[in-house]
Design a protein around this motif. Structure first.
Motif, PDB file in Angstrom:
ATOM      1  N   ASN A 170       0.820 -13.359   3.625  1.00  0.00           N
ATOM      2  CA  ASN A 170       1.701 -13.894   2.583  1.00  0.00           C
ATOM      3  C   ASN A 170       2.816 -12.957   2.146  1.00  0.00           C
ATOM      4  OD1 ASN A 170       0.339 -16.586   1.660  1.00  0.00           O
ATOM      5  ND2 ASN A 170      -1.354 -15.118   1.836  1.00  0.00           N
ATOM      6  N   VAL A 171       2.777 -11.723   2.625  1.00  0.00           N
ATOM      7  CA  VAL A 171       3.813 -10.741   2.286  1.00  0.00           C
ATOM      8  C   VAL A 171       4.366 -10.203   3.605  1.00  0.00           C
ATOM      9  CG1 VAL A 171       4.293  -8.593   1.032  1.00  0.00           C
ATOM     10  CG2 VAL A 171       2.497 -10.137   0.206  1.00  0.00           C
ATOM     11  N   PRO A 172       5.677  -9.976   3.720  1.00  0.00           N
ATOM     12  CA  PRO A 172       6.244  -9.504   4.993  1.00  0.00           C
ATOM     13  C   PRO A 172       5.905  -8.038   5.275  1.00  0.00           C
ATOM     14  CG  PRO A 172       7.968  -9.614   3.330  1.00  0.00           C
ATOM     15  CD  PRO A 172       6.743 -10.225   2.722  1.00  0.00           C
ATOM     16  N   VAL A 173       4.620  -7.802   5.633  1.00  0.00           N
ATOM     17  CA  VAL A 173       4.151  -6.461   5.973  1.00  0.00           C
ATOM     18  C   VAL A 173       3.380  -6.528   7.290  1.00  0.00           C
ATOM     19  CG1 VAL A 173       4.072  -5.620   3.601  1.00  0.00           C
ATOM     20  CG2 VAL A 173       2.056  -6.756   4.573  1.00  0.00           C
ATOM     21  N   SER A 174       3.189  -5.381   7.898  1.00  0.00           N
ATOM     22  CA  SER A 174       2.507  -5.301   9.193  1.00  0.00           C
ATOM     23  C   SER A 174       1.011  -5.066   9.067  1.00  0.00           C
ATOM     24  CB  SER A 174       3.121  -4.173  10.036  1.00  0.00           C
ATOM     25  OG  SER A 174       4.515  -4.342  10.179  1.00  0.00           O
ATOM     26  N   GLY A 175       0.584  -4.539   7.936  1.00  0.00           N
ATOM     27  CA  GLY A 175      -0.830  -4.258   7.766  1.00  0.00           C
ATOM     28  C   GLY A 175      -1.160  -3.913   6.332  1.00  0.00           C
ATOM     29  N   ALA A 176      -2.471  -3.905   6.036  1.00  0.00           N
ATOM     30  CA  ALA A 176      -2.917  -3.667   4.665  1.00  0.00           C
ATOM     31  C   ALA A 176      -4.290  -3.018   4.663  1.00  0.00           C
ATOM     32  CB  ALA A 176      -2.973  -4.984   3.887  1.00  0.00           C
ATOM     33  N   SER A 177      -4.576  -2.310   3.585  1.00  0.00           N
ATOM     34  CA  SER A 177      -5.931  -1.822   3.319  1.00  0.00           C
ATOM     35  C   SER A 177      -6.180  -1.945   1.828  1.00  0.00           C
ATOM     36  CB  SER A 177      -6.106  -0.367   3.770  1.00  0.00           C
ATOM     37  OG  SER A 177      -5.309   0.506   2.997  1.00  0.00           O
ATOM     38  N   ILE A 228      -3.362   1.148  12.488  1.00  0.00           N
ATOM     39  CA  ILE A 228      -2.433   1.973  11.718  1.00  0.00           C
ATOM     40  C   ILE A 228      -2.835   1.972  10.247  1.00  0.00           C
ATOM     41  CG2 ILE A 228      -0.047   2.190  10.902  1.00  0.00           C
ATOM     42  CD1 ILE A 228       0.904   1.305  13.632  1.00  0.00           C
ATOM     43  N   ALA A 229      -3.207   0.815   9.719  1.00  0.00           N
ATOM     44  CA  ALA A 229      -3.659   0.749   8.331  1.00  0.00           C
ATOM     45  C   ALA A 229      -4.862   1.655   8.121  1.00  0.00           C
ATOM     46  CB  ALA A 229      -3.990  -0.692   7.951  1.00  0.00           C
ATOM     47  N   ALA A 230      -5.775   1.691   9.096  1.00  0.00           N
ATOM     48  CA  ALA A 230      -6.957   2.550   9.006  1.00  0.00           C
ATOM     49  C   ALA A 230      -6.554   4.028   9.026  1.00  0.00           C
ATOM     50  CB  ALA A 230      -7.915   2.249  10.150  1.00  0.00           C
ATOM     51  N   GLN A 231      -5.578   4.380   9.863  1.00  0.00           N
ATOM     52  CA  GLN A 231      -5.127   5.766   9.927  1.00  0.00           C
ATOM     53  C   GLN A 231      -4.452   6.192   8.623  1.00  0.00           C
ATOM     54  OE1 GLN A 231      -3.067   5.115  13.873  1.00  0.00           O
ATOM     55  NE2 GLN A 231      -3.927   7.128  14.287  1.00  0.00           N
ATOM     56  N   LEU A 232      -3.635   5.309   8.060  1.00  0.00           N
ATOM     57  CA  LEU A 232      -2.982   5.620   6.787  1.00  0.00           C
ATOM     58  C   LEU A 232      -4.016   5.803   5.677  1.00  0.00           C
ATOM     59  CD1 LEU A 232      -0.010   3.089   6.977  1.00  0.00           C
ATOM     60  CD2 LEU A 232       0.149   5.578   7.183  1.00  0.00           C
ATOM     61  N   ASP A 233      -5.028   4.956   5.700  1.00  0.00           N
ATOM     62  CA  ASP A 233      -6.108   5.066   4.719  1.00  0.00           C
ATOM     63  C   ASP A 233      -6.817   6.405   4.845  1.00  0.00           C
ATOM     64  OD1 ASP A 233      -8.403   4.083   2.945  1.00  0.00           O
ATOM     65  OD2 ASP A 233      -9.427   4.387   4.846  1.00  0.00           O
ATOM     66  N   GLU A 234      -7.162   6.787   6.064  1.00  0.00           N
ATOM     67  CA  GLU A 234      -7.889   8.041   6.276  1.00  0.00           C
ATOM     68  C   GLU A 234      -7.041   9.251   5.913  1.00  0.00           C
ATOM     69  OE1 GLU A 234     -10.527  10.331   9.705  1.00  0.00           O
ATOM     70  OE2 GLU A 234      -9.663   8.371  10.123  1.00  0.00           O
ATOM     71  N   ASP A 254      -2.888  -0.882  -0.222  1.00  0.00           N
ATOM     72  CA  ASP A 254      -1.839  -0.152   0.489  1.00  0.00           C
ATOM     73  C   ASP A 254      -1.291  -1.043   1.597  1.00  0.00           C
ATOM     74  OD1 ASP A 254      -1.890   2.463  -0.793  1.00  0.00           O
ATOM     75  OD2 ASP A 254      -3.886   2.663   0.071  1.00  0.00           O
ATOM     76  N   LEU A 255       0.002  -1.296   1.566  1.00  0.00           N
ATOM     77  CA  LEU A 255       0.661  -2.144   2.558  1.00  0.00           C
ATOM     78  C   LEU A 255       1.692  -1.308   3.311  1.00  0.00           C
ATOM     79  CD1 LEU A 255       1.471  -5.182   0.193  1.00  0.00           C
ATOM     80  CD2 LEU A 255      -0.723  -4.584   1.259  1.00  0.00           C
ATOM     81  N   TYR A 256       1.906  -1.646   4.575  1.00  0.00           N
ATOM     82  CA  TYR A 256       2.951  -0.959   5.328  1.00  0.00           C
ATOM     83  C   TYR A 256       3.638  -1.968   6.241  1.00  0.00           C
ATOM     84  CZ  TYR A 256       0.701  -1.178   9.908  1.00  0.00           C
ATOM     85  OH  TYR A 256       0.186  -1.634  11.090  1.00  0.00           O
ATOM     86  N   ARG A 257       4.832  -1.597   6.665  1.00  0.00           N
ATOM     87  CA  ARG A 257       5.469  -2.338   7.755  1.00  0.00           C
ATOM     88  C   ARG A 257       6.225  -1.373   8.648  1.00  0.00           C
ATOM     89  NH1 ARG A 257       9.552  -6.266   4.452  1.00  0.00           N
ATOM     90  NH2 ARG A 257      11.090  -4.758   3.737  1.00  0.00           N
ATOM     91  N   LEU A 258       6.459  -1.799   9.866  1.00  0.00           N
ATOM     92  CA  LEU A 258       7.034  -0.907  10.859  1.00  0.00           C
ATOM     93  C   LEU A 258       8.529  -0.726  10.682  1.00  0.00           C
ATOM     94  CD1 LEU A 258       5.051  -2.167  13.981  1.00  0.00           C
ATOM     95  CD2 LEU A 258       4.627  -0.110  12.612  1.00  0.00           C
ATOM     96  N   THR A 259       9.194  -1.670  10.027  1.00  0.00           N
ATOM     97  CA  THR A 259      10.632  -1.560   9.799  1.00  0.00           C
ATOM     98  C   THR A 259      10.902  -1.139   8.363  1.00  0.00           C
ATOM     99  OG1 THR A 259      10.734  -3.917   9.267  1.00  0.00           O
ATOM    100  CG2 THR A 259      11.197  -3.280  11.540  1.00  0.00           C
ATOM    101  N   PRO A 260      11.925  -0.292   8.129  1.00  0.00           N
ATOM    102  CA  PRO A 260      12.271   0.092   6.761  1.00  0.00           C
ATOM    103  C   PRO A 260      12.795  -1.103   5.975  1.00  0.00           C
ATOM    104  CG  PRO A 260      13.274   1.575   8.384  1.00  0.00           C
ATOM    105  CD  PRO A 260      12.764   0.384   9.137  1.00  0.00           C
ATOM    106  N   GLY A 261      12.810  -0.965   4.659  1.00  0.00           N
ATOM    107  CA  GLY A 261      13.379  -1.996   3.802  1.00  0.00           C
ATOM    108  C   GLY A 261      12.463  -2.338   2.645  1.00  0.00           C
ATOM    109  N   ALA A 262      13.089  -2.628   1.500  1.00  0.00           N
ATOM    110  CA  ALA A 262      12.331  -2.956   0.298  1.00  0.00           C
ATOM    111  C   ALA A 262      11.783  -4.375   0.376  1.00  0.00           C
ATOM    112  CB  ALA A 262      13.225  -2.814  -0.931  1.00  0.00           C
ATOM    113  N   LEU A 263      10.697  -4.615  -0.363  1.00  0.00           N
ATOM    114  CA  LEU A 263      10.240  -5.984  -0.566  1.00  0.00           C
ATOM    115  C   LEU A 263      11.162  -6.657  -1.570  1.00  0.00           C
ATOM    116  CD1 LEU A 263       6.366  -5.489  -0.945  1.00  0.00           C
ATOM    117  CD2 LEU A 263       7.621  -6.221   1.099  1.00  0.00           C
TER     118      LEU A 263
END
Length: 221
Positions: free
Chosen positions: A17-24, A43-49, A113-122
């Protein structure tokens, strides 16, 4: 959304529902103790760790301030509050990071925690949806953490980490070994892991297995 929703479904709500690539989603069970109840991909798991191991990152900033935070352009912006994590996230190819507090009433329960591969604000609409989802997932996230804590068969796996019981157990052992408080014990555990280029969880496993004794590590030569 019910309190019996699976952990994966809670993370999927953000990704769908949000333009992101992953979440934790991380739940704070008490001061100094956190439980990752879901990560949507590697990637979400790596960012979390990384945030767990380093003790820095937008998760901790959002937890301290109680407000959404992050970076619209990870590789270009400076990150004075989380410089090491910022560099590591950029090396993973992350373009933007967004952390949203999860609350039950006025109580901070955890952080998404949300991330996406491309820069830019929500944009405003996406931010509003993320805030709404953070409200919706609060109760089922708390129930998921409770069920995991109560079960000896908690789901393991890189994309859905179980509660880090071994880290908490290792912290308690260091506390007893050195007669320090929990914050100092956990800080020593993280510092040793960082110095050895290992994860906190790996070092904790060795502490619990009695392959590492912090009395030996801190003894004067």
């Amino acid at each position: 959304m019910s309190d019996t929703s699976t952990a994966a479904e809670l993370c999927d709500l953000y990704v769908d529902n949000v333009p992101v690539s992953g979440a934790s989603i991380t739940v704070f069970r008490n001061p100094g103790t956190q439980s990752t109840i879901c990560t949507s991909n590697e990637i979400a798991a790596q960012l979390d760790e990384l945030q767990f191991d380093l003790g820095e990152g937008p998760r901790w900033e959002a937890a301290r301030s109680g407000r959404p935070t992050g970076s619209d352009d990870v590789s270009s912006e400076t990150h004075p509050d989380w410089p090491v994590f910022g560099r590591a996230a950029a090396e993973l190819g992350v373009g933007a990071l967004f952390s949203f507090p999860i609350r039950i009433g006025t109580v901070l329960l955890g952080v998404a925690d949300l991330y996406r591969l491309t820069p830019g604000a929500l944009d405003d609409a996406a931010t509003s949806r993320a805030l709404s989802i953070s409200h919706r997932v609060a109760v089922p996230a708390a129930e998921t953490a409770r069920r995991s804590a109560d079960s000896p068969l908690s789901e393991e796996g890189r994309t859905a980490p179980a509660l880090r019981r071994e880290v908490h157990q290792a912290t308690g052992m260091i506390l007893v070994q050195l007669d320090v408080d929990a914050d100092v014990a956990f800080g020593l555990l993280k510092a040793h892991a960082f110095a050895q280029s290992r994860s906190v969880e790996d070092v904790s496993h060795d502490v619990v297995a009695r392959r590492i004794d912090f009395r030996e590590l801190t003894r004067e030569p």
